[in-house]
Motif scaffolding. Sequence first.
Motif, PDB file in Angstrom:
ATOM      1  N   GLU A  87       3.462   1.264   0.928  1.00 31.58           N
ATOM      2  CA  GLU A  87       3.513   1.865  -0.148  1.00 31.58           C
ATOM      3  C   GLU A  87       5.139   2.209  -0.733  1.00 31.58           C
ATOM      4  O   GLU A  87       5.233   2.636  -1.759  1.00 31.58           O
ATOM      5  CB  GLU A  87       2.961   3.431   0.208  1.00 31.58           C
ATOM      6  CG  GLU A  87       3.669   3.726   1.397  1.00 31.58           C
ATOM      7  CD  GLU A  87       2.677   3.745   2.702  1.00 31.58           C
ATOM      8  OE1 GLU A  87       2.209   2.512   2.714  1.00 31.58           O
ATOM      9  OE2 GLU A  87       2.726   4.423   3.403  1.00 31.58           O
ATOM     10  N   ASP A  88       5.679   1.168  -0.174  1.00 30.46           N
ATOM     11  CA  ASP A  88       7.114   1.120  -0.786  1.00 30.46           C
ATOM     12  C   ASP A  88       7.156   0.181  -1.754  1.00 30.46           C
ATOM     13  O   ASP A  88       8.365  -0.049  -2.424  1.00 30.46           O
ATOM     14  CB  ASP A  88       8.106   0.857   0.288  1.00 30.46           C
ATOM     15  CG  ASP A  88       8.197   2.159   1.365  1.00 30.46           C
ATOM     16  OD1 ASP A  88       8.482   1.684   2.745  1.00 30.46           O
ATOM     17  OD2 ASP A  88       8.324   3.153   1.018  1.00 30.46           O
ATOM     18  N   THR A  89       6.098  -0.718  -1.886  1.00 31.12           N
ATOM     19  CA  THR A  89       6.235  -1.934  -2.872  1.00 31.12           C
ATOM     20  C   THR A  89       6.335  -1.205  -4.175  1.00 31.12           C
ATOM     21  O   THR A  89       5.461  -0.408  -4.812  1.00 31.12           O
ATOM     22  CB  THR A  89       4.820  -2.737  -3.014  1.00 31.12           C
ATOM     23  OG1 THR A  89       4.645  -3.215  -1.551  1.00 31.12           O
ATOM     24  CG2 THR A  89       4.925  -3.601  -3.838  1.00 31.12           C
ATOM     25  N   ALA A  90       7.350  -1.759  -4.860  1.00 30.03           N
ATOM     26  CA  ALA A  90       7.751  -1.352  -6.153  1.00 30.03           C
ATOM     27  C   ALA A  90       8.805  -2.120  -6.801  1.00 30.03           C
ATOM     28  O   ALA A  90       9.526  -2.781  -6.087  1.00 30.03           O
ATOM     29  CB  ALA A  90       8.247   0.166  -6.317  1.00 30.03           C
ATOM     30  N   VAL A  91       9.228  -1.850  -8.121  1.00 32.68           N
ATOM     31  CA  VAL A  91      10.215  -2.485  -8.556  1.00 32.68           C
ATOM     32  C   VAL A  91      11.281  -1.435  -8.492  1.00 32.68           C
ATOM     33  O   VAL A  91      11.137  -0.209  -8.769  1.00 32.68           O
ATOM     34  CB  VAL A  91      10.205  -3.029 -10.094  1.00 32.68           C
ATOM     35  CG1 VAL A  91      11.514  -3.426 -10.594  1.00 32.68           C
ATOM     36  CG2 VAL A  91       9.139  -3.937 -10.228  1.00 32.68           C
TER      37      VAL A  91
END
Length: 121
Positions: A87-91
């Motif tokens: 859930e830390d996946t992001a730009v």
Amino acid sequence: VQLQASGGGLVQAGGSLRLSCAASGTILSIESMSWYRQVPGKEREMVADITSDGSTTYQDSVKGRFTISRDNTKNTVFLQMNNLKPEDTAVYYCAARGVRRPWFQRQIDVWGEGTLVTVSS
């Protein structure tokens, strides 16, 4: 004044990454430097913030896992991310607020280009 972020990449859950963001240009001081993140379809959210005197603020979901720090002499901010979760996946974007420059009375806010962090499960 420009911000250049680096350090993103692909990591497995439980792994670590360190993001860096350097401000370039003629700068007298920066009041605060922050990291934000954004996933498609969602609003950009603040992850961590650090003031010029070292005071820090974190989003609840990253407390105890992420550490923000800065080098005022190099106008650089870092984000050490440990125990990463999918859930830390992001730009991730860096931002500088209250940037003071020579010959300019008005302070400005500056955003950097994002760096992609992908955490696989």
